[in-house]
Design a protein around this motif. Structure first.
Motif, PDB file in Angstrom:
ATOM      1  N   UNK A 129      32.329  24.548 -19.656  1.00 46.39           N
ATOM      2  CA  UNK A 129      32.483  25.989 -19.838  1.00 46.39           C
ATOM      3  C   UNK A 129      32.830  26.663 -18.510  1.00 46.39           C
ATOM      4  N   UNK A 130      33.550  25.957 -17.666  1.00 47.24           N
ATOM      5  CA  UNK A 130      33.849  26.515 -16.342  1.00 47.24           C
ATOM      6  C   UNK A 130      34.713  27.771 -16.419  1.00 47.24           C
ATOM      7  N   UNK A 131      35.373  28.004 -17.582  1.00 45.13           N
ATOM      8  CA  UNK A 131      36.171  29.221 -17.702  1.00 45.13           C
ATOM      9  C   UNK A 131      35.291  30.472 -17.749  1.00 45.13           C
ATOM     10  N   UNK A 132      33.990  30.294 -17.919  1.00 41.57           N
ATOM     11  CA  UNK A 132      33.078  31.430 -17.918  1.00 41.57           C
ATOM     12  C   UNK A 132      32.631  31.819 -16.522  1.00 41.57           C
ATOM     13  N   UNK A 133      33.151  31.119 -15.518  1.00 39.06           N
ATOM     14  CA  UNK A 133      32.895  31.471 -14.130  1.00 39.06           C
ATOM     15  C   UNK A 133      34.040  32.332 -13.610  1.00 39.06           C
ATOM     16  N   UNK A 134      33.781  33.229 -12.655  1.00 48.04           N
ATOM     17  CA  UNK A 134      34.892  33.957 -12.034  1.00 48.04           C
ATOM     18  C   UNK A 134      35.904  32.978 -11.448  1.00 48.04           C
TER      19      UNK A 134
END
Length: 301
Positions: free
Chosen positions: A291-296
Motif C-alpha cells: 500500500x505504498x501509494x498511500x504514502x506521500x
C-alpha cells in the motif's frame, strides 16, 4: 499546488503555541479562526486581544467557541466556520493539556481526561471538519505533537507523553486514510519549550496526594525540578515563535513539497534522528503491505 490564501482553524488558540500560530498565520495572509473554549467568560479577554490585533493590522483573524471535549461544540464551530467562509482548508490540531506528577498518583479517570483532550479532541474536530475537506477534495491536517513521542520520556510527565504518542499514531493512520481524498498531513514536533507557553504553569496535578507524597523521599528533588531540568536543555536564545513560524511555513508550501514530519527542537534531544528511522520503517512496512501509494510521493519521507 498550495493556494495563496487558506481558511484555517487553529484549536486551543487562547494561549501558547495556538495563539502564536493563529496570529502568525493571519499575518501570512490567511483567513484564520482561533478556536478556544469559554469565549464569553474565561477567554473573553483573549478574544478581545485577537479582535484588537485584527483591527490594528487589518488581519482576517477571528475566534470561534470550540471545546474539543464536546462533540456538539466541535460540530457547531465547524458549521459556523463553513457558514462564514464557505470552505475550510487547514485544521491545526493544537489543543492539549499537560499534567505533572508521579504516574501512580493519577487516577485512571485523570489519565482518561488527559487522553480525552489530547487525542479524542482531535477525533471530535476531525469528524466535524473532514466531511468538508473530503467534499472539496483538498485540505491539510497539521498535528502539533511532542518530541517526547520519538525522543526521551522523562519521569513525572507520563500521562501527557502517553497521550501525545497516541495522537502521533492516530495522525499517521489518518494520513494514509485521507491521502486519496487529496488531504495532506504534517506532524509538527516541538521540543521542550518551557517558556512562552503555559504548559507547566497550567499543568494538572495528581488527585491522589498521599501517593504523590510517598515519592518525595526518593524523588522529591527530581520531581520538583523536572520542569527546570527541561528548561535547561533549551538554549537561552530559543524562541517559541519558531514553532508558529514553522507551521506557517508548512501551510504555505505546495502539496508536493510539504514534509510529513518536521521538528522544531532547539535542545537537539535526538528525537529527530529517531523519527527518521521510525518513518523509514513505516515506509518499508507500507511497501511490504503493498500500500505504498498511500504514502506521500515526495522526498519528504
Amino acid at each position: 499546488m498550495a493556494t495563496a490564501t487558506k481558511v484555517i482553524l487553529v484549536t486551543g488558540a487562547s494561549s501558547g503555541f495556538g495563539r502564536l500560530t493563529a496570529r502568525t498565520l493571519a499575518r501570512h495572509g490567511h483567513v484564520v479562526i482561533a478556536g478556544m473554549r469559554a469565549t464569553r467568560d474565561r477567554n473573553a479577554g483573549a478574544v478581545r486581544e485577537l479582535e484588537e490585533l485584527a483591527a490594528a493590522e487589518s488581519l482576517s483573524l477571528s475566534a470561534v467557541d470550540l471545546d474539543v471535549q464536546s462533540p456538539s461544540s466541535a460540530d457547531a464551530a465547524i458549521a459556523e466556520i463553513a457558514a462564514r467562509h464557505d470552505r475550510l482548508d487547514v485544521v491545526v490540531h493544537n489543543a492539549g493539556h499537560m499534567v505533572l506528577g508521579p504516574t501512580e498518583a493519577f487516577t485512571p479517570e485523570q489519565l482518561a481526561a488527559v487522553y480525552d483532550v489530547n487525542v479524542l479532541g482531535t477525533q471530535r474536530v476531525n469528524r466535524a471538519a473532514l466531511p468538508i475537506l473530503r467534499r472539496q477534495g483538498s485540505g491539510l491536517l497539521v498535528w502539533v505533537g511532542s518530541s517526547s513521542t520519538r525522543g526521551g520520556h522523562p519521569p513525572f510527565l507520563a500521562p501527557y507523553f502517553a497521550a501525545k504518542a497516541a495522537m502521533d499514531a492516530l495522525a499517521e493512520s489518518y494520513a494514509a486514510e485521507l491521502i486519496r481524498f487529496g488531504i495532506g498531513t504534517t506532524i509538527v514536533v516541538p521540543g521542550a519549550f518551557t517558556s512562552g507557553t503555559n504548559h507547566f504553569a497550567h499543568a494538572g496535578r495528581p488527585d491522589d496526594e498521599a501517593t504523590a507524597a510517598a515519592y518525595d523521599t526518593h524523588y522529591g528533588e527530581i520531581r520538583a525540578s523536572i520542569d527546570q531540568r527541561l528548561a535547561d536543555l533549551v538554549p537561552p536564545d530559543a524562541d517559541v515563535q519558531s514553532v508558529a513560524d514553522e507551521i506557517a511555513r508548512v501551510v504555505g508550501l505546495p502539496d508536493d513539497r510539504r514534509p510529513f514530519r518536521t521538528h522544531v527542537d532547539p535542545s537537539r534531544d535526538g528525537s529527530e534522528v529517531v523519527s527518521v528511522v521510525a518513518d523509514r520503517i513505516r515506509v518499508e512496512f507500507y511497501r511490504r503491505l503493498g500500500i505504498e501509494e498511500l504514502l506521500p510521493s515526495h522526498a519528504a519521507l
